[in-house]
Enzyme design. Structure first.
Site, mmCIF file in Angstrom:
data_model
loop_
_atom_site.group_PDB
_atom_site.id
_atom_site.type_symbol
_atom_site.label_atom_id
_atom_site.label_comp_id
_atom_site.label_asym_id
_atom_site.label_seq_id
_atom_site.Cartn_x
_atom_site.Cartn_y
_atom_site.Cartn_z
ATOM 1 N N HIS A 17 -3.845 5.956 3.220
ATOM 2 C CA HIS A 17 -4.570 4.770 2.767
ATOM 3 C C HIS A 17 -4.056 3.511 3.460
ATOM 4 O O HIS A 17 -4.830 2.685 3.961
ATOM 5 C CB HIS A 17 -4.394 4.672 1.252
ATOM 6 C CG HIS A 17 -5.277 3.701 0.561
ATOM 7 N ND1 HIS A 17 -4.907 2.387 0.367
ATOM 8 C CD2 HIS A 17 -6.494 3.842 -0.019
ATOM 9 C CE1 HIS A 17 -5.867 1.763 -0.314
ATOM 10 N NE2 HIS A 17 -6.844 2.620 -0.557
ATOM 11 N N ASP A 36 0.842 -1.187 0.000
ATOM 12 C CA ASP A 36 0.000 0.000 0.000
ATOM 13 C C ASP A 36 0.882 1.244 0.000
ATOM 14 O O ASP A 36 1.973 1.236 -0.562
ATOM 15 C CB ASP A 36 -0.932 -0.038 1.231
ATOM 16 C CG ASP A 36 -2.300 0.566 0.953
ATOM 17 O OD1 ASP A 36 -2.367 1.796 0.723
ATOM 18 O OD2 ASP A 36 -3.290 -0.186 0.958
#
Length: 372
Positions: free
Chosen positions: A93, A42
């Site tokens: 995120h 990520d």
């Protein structure tokens, strides 16, 4: 079932409600093992009291010094420096995704699906997204494979979560598909987000690669979320959140509540907040898969996961999924494509019915299945 004391657990409808994942009943069997590692490919991670004790140091595979936002390419710093771009603030995120998987049971904040497992942040997304080469390097490293001259990952993942999505194909000969096959042979399960384009998941990379468990998103009412991709490339659904409206006002509480950061550009303070997307649905599944690995390893401490076990995980999830509001024919969750909500609704509306995988995951039922 287990009822935790974490202060914000009440805001995590997706763990317990009628169309949630039935987490509390799963927790009576296991809340995860510290020997099970979930790699989160990520944007990196920020400091957070609900995550700091869960995190094993990872790596930064964002090769472009501009996109990386930290002044260099690959390095050993897995921190998220922020992915703000123009007027778009940083998303944090990776921190939100990590919290959904493994926020610790510490009587404050939120609780992850598998609060006792470990997280290894593998940074592959910068301000301009990620490249296939960086993602492939991150996958290999997370799996414990040698990548160039980089030190080996001493804690190979059992589960890898990729809440990543972009338009693109994934041929069986592609580098991503090739590494995914090798990772499955190592007994590692890879979970992907199906994408948020309200279109065919077969067009969204890397969820369209095989083999992964590709996850579509549902909302608080059990219906497919308006943004979720659909079709044959979706394996299963999980809560990703939805915009519910009352008298024209958007309600956040239909979204997914997890760990975040207050910073708009660079990291600020640890906080919590709502997000929505298949990016939030995938880690719910990754967390359940981590519970499944934990339960099997507790039952049989010498068990070594292999490709057959990865397939068994998939079938256990599929065969125990709940239909939500779908018709559930041959374990395919079908519903009209979700319209963007308006008025007093979280409604699904269209004349065309699409499939969203086998149904909504049921953590307790999947655990019972894999232990049989």
């Amino acid at each position: 079932g287990v009822t935790p004391l974490d202060a914000l657990f009440k805001d995590q409808w997706y763990l317990t409600s009628k169309y949630g994942i039935n987490a509390t009943n799963a927790w009576s069997k296991t809340m995860g093992s510290k020997n099970v590692v979930v790699a989160v490919l990520d944007s990196g991670i920020t400091a957070h009291p609900d995550l700091d004790n869960q995190v094993i140091p990872g790596y930064d595979f964002v090769s472009d010094p501009t996109s990386s936002n930290d002044g260099d390419g690959w390095d050993a710093n897995n921190a998220d420096p922020g992915d703000y771009y123009g007027s778009e603030p940083s998303s944090w995120h990776g921190t939100h995704v990590a919290g959904i998987i493994a926020a610790i049971d510490n009587d404050i904040g939120v609780l992850g699906v598998a609060p006792n497992v470990k997280i290894i942040p593998v940074r592959v997304l910068g301000t301009e997204g990620g490249t296939e080469a960086d993602i492939v390097a991150g996958l290999n490293w997370a799996a414990g494979q040698q990548v160039g001259s980089i030190p080996l990952n001493a804690h190979p993942a059992s589960v890898i979560n990729m809440s990543i999505g972009g338009q693109g194909s994934c041929l069986t000969s592609s580098p991503t598909a090739t590494v995914l096959r090798s990772i499955k042979d190592l007994g590692i399960t890879v979970v992907t987000a199906a994408g948020n384009d309200s279109g065919y998941a077969s067009l969204s990379y890397p969820g369209n690669c095989v083999p992964t468990i590709n996850v579509g998103a549902t909302g608080k009412t059990g219906k497919p979320a308006f943004y979720s991709n659909y079709g044959d490339a979706v394996d299963i659904a999980a809560p990703g959140g939805d915009y519910c409206y009352q008298t024209g006002a958007q309600l956040a509480d239909g979204q997914i509540f997890s760990t975040l950061n207050t910073g708009t550009t660079a990291p600020g303070s640890a906080t919590y907040g709502y997000e929505l997307g298949t990016s939030m649905a995938a880690p719910a599944v990754a967390g359940v898969v981590a519970l499944m690995y934990s339960a099997v390893l507790r039952k049989s401490p010498t068990f070594t996961p292999d490709a057959t076990f990865v397939t068994d995980i998939y079938y256990a999830l599929r065969d125990t999924a709940r239909d939500g509001v779908g018709t559930g024919v041959n374990k395919v969750f079908s519903a009209p494509i979700a319209a963007t909500p308006s008025g007093n609704t979280c409604a699904v509306a269209s004349s065309t019915t699409h499939t969203y995988g086998a149904g909504i995951i049921d953590a307790a039922a999947a655990l019972a299945n894999i232990l049989n």
